[in-house]
Scaffold this motif. Structure first.
Motif, PDB file in Angstrom:
ATOM      1  N   PRO A 133       0.824  -1.211   0.000  1.00  9.81           N
ATOM      2  CA  PRO A 133       0.000   0.000   0.000  1.00  9.81           C
ATOM      3  C   PRO A 133       0.856   1.258   0.000  1.00  9.81           C
ATOM      4  O   PRO A 133       2.033   1.243   0.355  1.00  9.81           O
ATOM      5  N   TYR A 134       0.226   2.352  -0.407  1.00  9.30           N
ATOM      6  CA  TYR A 134       0.841   3.672  -0.305  1.00  9.30           C
ATOM      7  C   TYR A 134      -0.288   4.695  -0.140  1.00  9.30           C
ATOM      8  O   TYR A 134      -1.457   4.410  -0.424  1.00  9.30           O
ATOM      9  N   TRP A 135       0.053   5.866   0.325  1.00 12.08           N
ATOM     10  CA  TRP A 135      -0.963   6.913   0.491  1.00 12.08           C
ATOM     11  C   TRP A 135      -1.236   7.587  -0.851  1.00 12.08           C
ATOM     12  O   TRP A 135      -0.344   8.199  -1.435  1.00 12.08           O
ATOM     13  N   ARG A 136      -2.475   7.487  -1.324  1.00 20.75           N
ATOM     14  CA  ARG A 136      -2.899   8.280  -2.483  1.00 20.75           C
ATOM     15  C   ARG A 136      -3.037   9.744  -2.094  1.00 20.75           C
ATOM     16  O   ARG A 136      -2.732  10.638  -2.874  1.00 20.75           O
ATOM     17  N   ARG A 137      -3.559   9.965  -0.916  1.00 19.46           N
ATOM     18  CA  ARG A 137      -3.697  11.309  -0.351  1.00 19.46           C
ATOM     19  C   ARG A 137      -3.149  11.281   1.064  1.00 19.46           C
ATOM     20  O   ARG A 137      -3.265  10.271   1.771  1.00 19.46           O
ATOM     21  N   GLU A 138      -2.553  12.382   1.486  1.00 20.09           N
ATOM     22  CA  GLU A 138      -2.031  12.462   2.845  1.00 20.09           C
ATOM     23  C   GLU A 138      -3.190  12.371   3.830  1.00 20.09           C
ATOM     24  O   GLU A 138      -4.163  13.127   3.735  1.00 20.09           O
ATOM     25  N   PRO A 139      -3.140  11.419   4.773  1.00 19.09           N
ATOM     26  CA  PRO A 139      -4.234  11.308   5.744  1.00 19.09           C
ATOM     27  C   PRO A 139      -4.340  12.563   6.597  1.00 19.09           C
ATOM     28  O   PRO A 139      -3.342  13.111   7.048  1.00 19.09           O
ATOM     29  N   THR A 140      -5.565  12.992   6.817  1.00 22.22           N
ATOM     30  CA  THR A 140      -5.783  14.253   7.530  1.00 22.22           C
ATOM     31  C   THR A 140      -5.712  14.106   9.032  1.00 22.22           C
ATOM     32  O   THR A 140      -5.428  15.077   9.742  1.00 22.22           O
ATOM     33  N   THR A 197      -8.054   9.263  12.560  1.00 22.92           N
ATOM     34  CA  THR A 197      -9.244   8.508  12.158  1.00 22.92           C
ATOM     35  C   THR A 197      -9.056   7.925  10.767  1.00 22.92           C
ATOM     36  O   THR A 197      -9.372   6.752  10.508  1.00 22.92           O
ATOM     37  N   VAL A 198      -8.540   8.721   9.847  1.00 22.99           N
ATOM     38  CA  VAL A 198      -8.272   8.243   8.495  1.00 22.99           C
ATOM     39  C   VAL A 198      -7.230   7.137   8.524  1.00 22.99           C
ATOM     40  O   VAL A 198      -7.379   6.091   7.874  1.00 22.99           O
ATOM     41  N   VAL A 199      -6.164   7.335   9.287  1.00 22.27           N
ATOM     42  CA  VAL A 199      -5.100   6.342   9.372  1.00 22.27           C
ATOM     43  C   VAL A 199      -5.647   4.990   9.812  1.00 22.27           C
ATOM     44  O   VAL A 199      -5.404   3.957   9.168  1.00 22.27           O
ATOM     45  N   GLU A 200      -6.416   4.966  10.873  1.00 23.49           N
ATOM     46  CA  GLU A 200      -6.922   3.701  11.409  1.00 23.49           C
ATOM     47  C   GLU A 200      -7.972   3.088  10.496  1.00 23.49           C
ATOM     48  O   GLU A 200      -8.071   1.858  10.393  1.00 23.49           O
ATOM     49  N   ALA A 201      -8.764   3.924   9.820  1.00 26.10           N
ATOM     50  CA  ALA A 201      -9.753   3.399   8.884  1.00 26.10           C
ATOM     51  C   ALA A 201      -9.102   2.736   7.676  1.00 26.10           C
ATOM     52  O   ALA A 201      -9.731   1.919   7.000  1.00 26.10           O
ATOM     53  N   CYS A 202      -7.842   3.065   7.419  1.00 25.68           N
ATOM     54  CA  CYS A 202      -7.070   2.452   6.336  1.00 25.68           C
ATOM     55  C   CYS A 202      -6.186   1.316   6.844  1.00 25.68           C
ATOM     56  O   CYS A 202      -5.203   0.934   6.195  1.00 25.68           O
ATOM     57  N   HIS A 203      -6.520   0.791   8.013  1.00 29.70           N
ATOM     58  CA  HIS A 203      -5.848  -0.382   8.593  1.00 29.70           C
ATOM     59  C   HIS A 203      -4.378  -0.114   8.907  1.00 29.70           C
ATOM     60  O   HIS A 203      -3.536  -1.018   8.837  1.00 29.70           O
ATOM     61  N   ASP A 222     -21.980  -3.800   9.192  1.00 32.72           N
ATOM     62  CA  ASP A 222     -22.742  -2.571   9.434  1.00 32.72           C
ATOM     63  C   ASP A 222     -21.949  -1.322   9.051  1.00 32.72           C
ATOM     64  O   ASP A 222     -22.526  -0.310   8.643  1.00 32.72           O
ATOM     65  N   THR A 223     -20.637  -1.361   9.204  1.00 31.85           N
ATOM     66  CA  THR A 223     -19.818  -0.153   9.022  1.00 31.85           C
ATOM     67  C   THR A 223     -18.885  -0.207   7.812  1.00 31.85           C
ATOM     68  O   THR A 223     -18.411   0.846   7.368  1.00 31.85           O
ATOM     69  N   ALA A 224     -18.616  -1.392   7.280  1.00 29.85           N
ATOM     70  CA  ALA A 224     -17.577  -1.538   6.261  1.00 29.85           C
ATOM     71  C   ALA A 224     -17.835  -0.754   4.976  1.00 29.85           C
ATOM     72  O   ALA A 224     -16.910  -0.112   4.452  1.00 29.85           O
ATOM     73  N   PRO A 225     -19.041  -0.753   4.427  1.00 28.65           N
ATOM     74  CA  PRO A 225     -19.224  -0.032   3.160  1.00 28.65           C
ATOM     75  C   PRO A 225     -18.940   1.464   3.259  1.00 28.65           C
ATOM     76  O   PRO A 225     -18.231   2.027   2.415  1.00 28.65           O
ATOM     77  N   VAL A 226     -19.468   2.117   4.280  1.00 31.19           N
ATOM     78  CA  VAL A 226     -19.232   3.556   4.420  1.00 31.19           C
ATOM     79  C   VAL A 226     -17.764   3.830   4.716  1.00 31.19           C
ATOM     80  O   VAL A 226     -17.180   4.785   4.183  1.00 31.19           O
ATOM     81  N   ARG A 227     -17.151   3.010   5.551  1.00 31.43           N
ATOM     82  CA  ARG A 227     -15.734   3.205   5.860  1.00 31.43           C
ATOM     83  C   ARG A 227     -14.889   3.110   4.598  1.00 31.43           C
ATOM     84  O   ARG A 227     -13.960   3.900   4.394  1.00 31.43           O
ATOM     85  N   HIS A 228     -15.222   2.167   3.740  1.00 34.43           N
ATOM     86  CA  HIS A 228     -14.450   2.010   2.508  1.00 34.43           C
ATOM     87  C   HIS A 228     -14.559   3.244   1.619  1.00 34.43           C
ATOM     88  O   HIS A 228     -13.542   3.783   1.162  1.00 34.43           O
ATOM     89  N   VAL A 229     -15.776   3.714   1.355  1.00 31.62           N
ATOM     90  CA  VAL A 229     -15.915   4.820   0.410  1.00 31.62           C
ATOM     91  C   VAL A 229     -15.454   6.150   1.008  1.00 31.62           C
ATOM     92  O   VAL A 229     -15.027   7.053   0.287  1.00 31.62           O
ATOM     93  N   ARG A 230     -15.533   6.282   2.308  1.00 32.74           N
ATOM     94  CA  ARG A 230     -15.120   7.532   2.939  1.00 32.74           C
ATOM     95  C   ARG A 230     -13.611   7.625   3.109  1.00 32.74           C
ATOM     96  O   ARG A 230     -13.024   8.706   2.986  1.00 32.74           O
ATOM     97  N   TYR A 231     -12.973   6.495   3.387  1.00 27.68           N
ATOM     98  CA  TYR A 231     -11.558   6.535   3.740  1.00 27.68           C
ATOM     99  C   TYR A 231     -10.678   5.745   2.774  1.00 27.68           C
ATOM    100  O   TYR A 231      -9.897   6.320   2.012  1.00 27.68           O
ATOM    101  N   GLN A 232     -10.784   4.426   2.818  1.00 31.45           N
ATOM    102  CA  GLN A 232      -9.823   3.601   2.094  1.00 31.45           C
ATOM    103  C   GLN A 232      -9.835   3.891   0.605  1.00 31.45           C
ATOM    104  O   GLN A 232      -8.779   4.014  -0.026  1.00 31.45           O
TER     105      GLN A 232
END
Length: 248
Positions: free
Chosen positions: A141-148, A151-157, A224-234
């Motif tokens: 993996p690599y960062w496409r965008r710098e995590p803000t 929360t973003v970091v952890e949502a991207c595992h 319950d949370t995976a779809p939104v987490r994916h589109v919002r963060y990962q």
């Protein structure tokens, strides 16, 4: 010795256990221009799609090593489907300690650099199996965008933003390890979707069939949370690619 059950439930329907689709896997195989008979070692091979399809399409031979008995059964089934059982073999074992008996033309770890405690250790492990002038394949993996924020970091595992690097710095790290990057094929948002969204259907079907399983509540909460987490963060922040390396 095996993978945790929640992992195999989540990805049991996958042929490719990373955000590559079949087209990108084929692109990578063609880009390497491997001669017939080239020997591959694939550490943490999952369900063996890379070895099986490249054996069919490019007539290579190879060995895949993985800790998952579920995925290795799928790999053997796939080899039979594609008629390549005489060219590939699969070994159940800990890929972190596996070194080929005879040096290979391609040594790969596609998306599992934890087997070497990170990229440097994985490159060192792959070198132990590689012939002079051979190619290493590393999926990372690599960062496409710098995590803000965290929360973003952890949502991207990830644990910290330093777990991954932006793409230019990822390539610089390979150079620091004494390698030339000679090819790369990158995931895109569509191939991320195919990898991650397919897990949701796997989870839902398993949940419907196993209402009393001890993992039911945990995996129900994940769905319950995976779809939104994916589109919002990962999907927005995390890139992934396979990088072909040759020692300098």
């Amino acid at each position: 010795m095996d993978l945790p059950r929640n992992f195999t439930i989540r990805e049991r329907g996958h042929r490719i256990h990373n955000p590559f689709d079949s087209g990108k896997l084929a692109t990578l195989g063609a880009a390497l221009r491997l001669p017939p008979g080239a020997r591959l070692l694939d550490l943490a091979c999952g369900s063996g799609e890379m070895l099986c399809t490249w054996a069919r399409d490019h007539r290579v031979t190879g060995t895949g090593v993985d800790i998952s008995t579920v995925f290795l059964r799928q790999a053997e089934t796939r080899a039979a489907e594609l008629g390549v059982t005489d060219r590939v073999e699969f070994v159940h074992g800990d890929a972190s300690g596996h070194v080929a008996d005879t040096p290979v033309d391609v040594a790969a770890c596609v998306g599992a650099t934890w087997i070497g405690d990170g990229v440097p250790g994985t490159v060192a492990l792959l070198r132990r199996s590689l012939r002079p002038g051979g190619i290493m394949l590393v999926g990372e993996p690599y960062w496409r965008r710098e995590p803000t924020d965290q929360t973003v970091v952890e949502a991207c595992h990830a644990t910290t933003r330093d777990d991954f690097l932006p793409l230019p710095e990822t390539l610089e790290r390979f150079a620091e390890l004494g390698t030339d990057v000679v090819e790369m094929v990158l995931a895109d948002q569509g191939s991320w979707d195919r990898y991650v969204a397919a897990q949701w259907l796997n989870l839902r079907r398993w949940l419907d069939r196993n209402p009393d399983d001890e993992l039911h509540d945990e995996l129900r909460a994940e769905l319950d949370t995976a779809p939104v987490r994916h589109v919002r963060y990962q999907r927005e922040y995390l890139g992934w690619g396979v990088f072909a390396l040759m020692d300098r």
